[in-house]
Design an enzyme around this catalytic site. Structure first.
Site, short mmCIF file in Angstrom:
data_model
loop_
_atom_site.label_atom_id
_atom_site.label_comp_id
_atom_site.label_asym_id
_atom_site.label_seq_id
_atom_site.Cartn_x
_atom_site.Cartn_y
_atom_site.Cartn_z
N GLY A 37 6.89 5.28 7.91
CA GLY A 37 6.06 6.47 7.95
C GLY A 37 6.25 7.21 9.25
N SER A 38 5.23 7.95 9.62
CA SER A 38 5.37 8.83 10.78
C SER A 38 5.27 8.06 12.10
CB SER A 38 4.28 9.90 10.73
OG SER A 38 3.03 9.27 10.87
N GLY B 250 2.86 4.93 13.01
CA GLY B 250 3.61 3.77 13.50
C GLY B 250 3.06 3.29 14.83
N GLU C 129 9.68 1.69 10.67
CA GLU C 129 10.74 2.66 10.35
C GLU C 129 10.10 4.04 10.43
OE1 GLU C 129 13.84 2.12 9.84
OE2 GLU C 129 13.93 -0.03 9.44
N CYS D 3 13.79 10.84 6.38
CA CYS D 3 13.70 10.47 7.79
C CYS D 3 15.04 10.68 8.48
CB CYS D 3 13.28 9.01 7.90
SG CYS D 3 14.28 7.93 6.87
N GLU E 146 9.90 16.54 14.50
CA GLU E 146 10.32 16.33 13.11
C GLU E 146 9.56 17.27 12.18
OE1 GLU E 146 9.06 12.77 11.02
OE2 GLU E 146 11.12 12.47 10.34
N LYS F 191 0.87 -1.18 0.00
CA LYS F 191 0.00 0.00 0.00
C LYS F 191 0.90 1.23 0.00
CE LYS F 191 -2.51 3.35 2.30
NZ LYS F 191 -1.90 4.36 1.46
P1 NDP Z 1 2.35 8.67 7.35
O1 NDP Z 1 2.54 7.94 8.63
O2 NDP Z 1 1.34 9.74 7.29
O3 NDP Z 1 1.96 7.64 6.19
C1 NDP Z 1 2.74 6.53 5.87
C2 NDP Z 1 1.89 5.46 5.23
O4 NDP Z 1 0.96 4.96 6.20
C3 NDP Z 1 1.05 5.96 4.07
O5 NDP Z 1 0.99 4.97 3.08
C4 NDP Z 1 -0.30 6.18 4.72
O6 NDP Z 1 -1.37 6.16 3.83
C5 NDP Z 1 -0.35 5.00 5.66
N1 NDP Z 1 -1.33 5.12 6.74
C6 NDP Z 1 -1.87 6.25 7.26
N2 NDP Z 1 -2.72 5.93 8.27
C7 NDP Z 1 -2.73 4.58 8.38
C8 NDP Z 1 -3.40 3.66 9.22
N3 NDP Z 1 -4.23 4.04 10.17
N4 NDP Z 1 -3.15 2.34 9.06
C9 NDP Z 1 -2.29 1.92 8.12
N5 NDP Z 1 -1.64 2.75 7.28
C10 NDP Z 1 -1.84 4.06 7.40
O7 NDP Z 1 3.79 9.19 6.93
P2 NDP Z 1 4.17 10.11 5.69
O8 NDP Z 1 3.69 9.48 4.44
O9 NDP Z 1 3.78 11.50 6.01
O10 NDP Z 1 5.77 9.99 5.67
C11 NDP Z 1 6.60 10.82 6.38
C12 NDP Z 1 7.12 10.09 7.61
O11 NDP Z 1 7.79 8.91 7.24
C13 NDP Z 1 8.13 10.92 8.37
O12 NDP Z 1 7.87 10.85 9.75
C14 NDP Z 1 9.44 10.23 8.06
O13 NDP Z 1 10.43 10.41 9.02
C15 NDP Z 1 9.02 8.81 7.94
N6 NDP Z 1 10.02 8.05 7.17
C16 NDP Z 1 10.82 7.15 7.83
C17 NDP Z 1 11.82 6.46 7.16
C18 NDP Z 1 12.69 5.44 7.88
O14 NDP Z 1 13.33 4.65 7.20
N7 NDP Z 1 12.74 5.43 9.19
C19 NDP Z 1 12.08 6.71 5.74
C20 NDP Z 1 11.17 7.64 5.14
C21 NDP Z 1 10.19 8.30 5.85
P3 NDP Z 1 -1.95 7.55 3.26
O15 NDP Z 1 -0.86 8.14 2.45
O16 NDP Z 1 -3.11 7.14 2.47
O17 NDP Z 1 -2.31 8.38 4.46
#
Ligand code: NDP
Length: 492
Positions: free
Chosen positions: A228-229, A233, A250, A284, A385, A175
């Site tokens: 993601g965030s 997470g 992550e 990130c 962040e 996804k």
């Molecule tokens: P989000 O957490 O908003 O989204 C990440 C993914 O999770 C998206 O595909 C999103 O879908 C999905 N998602 C949102 N809500 C849910 C839920 N309730 N259940 C399951 N999936 C869900 O993060 P961002 O896309 O804004 O990315 C930025 C973040 O990612 C930053 O905090 C960054 O630091 C982190 N990151 C970490 C990395 C690492 O390796 N540690 C590398 C790159 C980024 P949708 O888009 O539809 O909301």
């Protein structure tokens, strides 16, 4: 407008409800692709397909070498399509063509490396202390794995997960972020072309609240690999715990980037700029807290500002551009919001600090590279962040103070420092609480080297040999060679 379909059970499909949503080009601000708006029903269909492919049909019958061969073929196809995929990523997420070309040319390595590993997953024969018992272990796949990714480097983040998952014999549902779905759908075309059986790799596009939530709560999902965030997470960690799913998280970071007075100054300036302004700060691992030893503070900061001043903002598809737009309007607002917060907190904005005013940037989602000095580590700008090109500069006096400030964060994803003193390198590398520490370099990533976070930056590690264990479970088999069964009322 390009129109896309989802990839479920080897079929290209519209969302069951027939709805779509638009993907926007951050440079022009215009919609450029229509993406199927999947919902619960679509996610469930993908899980059923992945479950079926895991238990029946050709996939479970393939040898590990066959799986490796398929993965290497996929790597070749990505390499052949690197330029095309890189351009798609740029149009979808606004990152620089130079950066995305580098990523796309590098991504095949994940498929070669884990493809090579597929037939080297060996159990052990254990010289067990029980007489007349033959004991060995098997490392078996988990089942259906789900990969949920952020928008900043869609295919790279997906490859961290997909390559080891398939090498281990699992099936997969991806996804992508709602903001950058296209490249994952394009990858599915290559998966199909490589000859993976239907249902082994599925892509469901849509929003986190529908698709994401279904994928993370469904009983047939064995493992969730998430990038993601921190907030999402945490949610995923909680729901996964209820059904005992394995998780890798992550998450975000607020990485310290430390410059000592004995550093090679010009190299350190380059490193600091690459740590925060490359990818418009949307990484990130961004080195978003710059700690400068006080005796070189003013002259070093001046050099950082001088180099930042030369950064060429513009069309991310041009190889001459150094700073592109940010990926989403929401992210733009968030970054501008943090700039306001920092000003109100009393940090001094010494460079940038707003949107560029030139007419060529009026349509795109641009924000100036921004530097704040006089930052205290307890300010929000140093603790939260931003995920944008905003650098918070903090002076320090001693190594101990640098370590104390560096570790005074709930995050622990990465850190960097610049010095020529070998004793200090060893001391600092051990003392800093972060999953990756860079010394006299920054932002170096390899498929061979573990990546992941301490503290709130996540759980588990991606990349490197050990990461394949994220996608395996161990079974211990004990075979009796005794001719009779002893007393049945006691443990053997
Ligand atoms: P989000 O957490 O908003 O989204 C990440 C993914 O999770 C998206 O595909 C999103 O879908 C999905 N998602 C949102 N809500 C849910 C839920 N309730 N259940 C399951 N999936 C869900 O993060 P961002 O896309 O804004 O990315 C930025 C973040 O990612 C930053 O905090 C960054 O630091 C982190 N990151 C970490 C990395 C690492 O390796 N540690 C590398 C790159 C980024 P949708 O888009 O539809 O909301």
């Amino acid at each position: 407008m390009q129109t896309y379909k989802m990839f479920i059970d080897g079929q290209w499909q519209d969302a069951a409800a027939g709805e779509t949503f638009a993907s926007y080009n951050p440079f022009t601000g215009e919609a450029w692709a229509a993406i199927p708006k999947g919902k619960k029903e679509d996610a469930e269909r993908a899980i059923v397909a992945a479950q079926k492919a895991f238990t029946s049909g050709p996939w479970p019958k393939l040898t590990a070498s066959d799986r490796g061969h398929l993965l290497r073929r996929l790597g070749d196809l990505i390499a052949e399509n690197a330029e095309r995929l890189a351009k798609i990523e740029v149009v979808d997420n606004g990152k620089l063509i130079n950066e995305m070309l580098f990523q796309l040319k590098y991504i095949p390595q994940w498929y070669y490396y884990f493809g090579g590993l597929a037939d080297k997953i060996e159990g052990a024969v254990i010289p067990i202390d029980k007489p007349e018992t033959f004991n060995y272990t098997r490392h078996e796949p988990l089942g259906v794995c789900v990969g949920i990714t952020a928008w900043n480097s869609p295919l790279l983040l997906l490859s961290y997960k997909l390559a080891p998952a398939l090498a281990a014999g699992n099936t997969f549902v991806a996804k992508p972020s709602e903001f950058t779905s296209v490249s994952t759908l394009e990858l599915a075309k290559l998966v199909e072309q490589a000859g993976f059986p239907p249902g082994v790799f599925n892509v469901v596009t849509g929003f986190g609240a529908d698709v994401g939530e279904t994928l993370t709560t469904h009983e047939h999902v064995a493992k969730i690999a998430f990038t993601g965030s921190e907030a999402t997470g945490r949610k995923i960690g909680e729901v996964a715990a209820r059904s005992f799913k394995k998780v890798t998280l992550e998450l975000g970071g607020k990485s310290p980037h430390i410059v000592f007075a004995d550093a090679e100054i010009d190299n350190a300036v380059n490193g600091v700029i690459s740590g925060i302004f490359a990818a418009t700060g949307q990484t990130c691992i961004a080195g978003s807290r710059l700690l400068i030893e006080r005796k070189i503070h003013d002259q070093f900061l001046e050099k950082v500002i001088a180099l930042a001043r030369t950064a060429r903002m513009g069309d991310p598809l041009l190889t001459s551009t150094q700073v592109g737009p940010v990926t989403t309007t929401q992210q733009l607002d968030k970054i501008l919001g943090y700039i306001d917060i920092a000003k109100k907190e009393g940090a001094e904005c010494v460079f940038g600090g707003g949107r560029p005013t030139e007419p060529e940037f009026s349509k795109g989602w641009f924000v100036e590279p921004t530097i704040f000095s006089s930052v205290r580590n307890d300010m929000r700008i140093a603790q939260e962040e931003v995920f944008g090109p905003v650098l918070a500069v903090i002076p320090f006096e001693t190594d101990e103070e640098a370590i104390q400030i560096a570790n005074d964060s709930r995050y622990g994803l990465a850190a960097g420092f610049w010095t020529q003193d070998m004793r200090r390198i060893l001391r600092m590398s051990a003392a800093i609480q972060a999953g990756t520490v860079w010394v006299n370099t920054y932002r170096t990533i390899s498929y061979m080297s573990p990546l992941g976070g301490y503290k709130h930056s996540g759980i588990g590690r991606e990349n490197g040999l050990a990461s394949i264990q994220n996608y395996l479970q161990t079974k211990s088999v004990m075979i009796s060679t005794a001719s009779s069964v002893a007393n049945p009322f006691i443990m053997r």
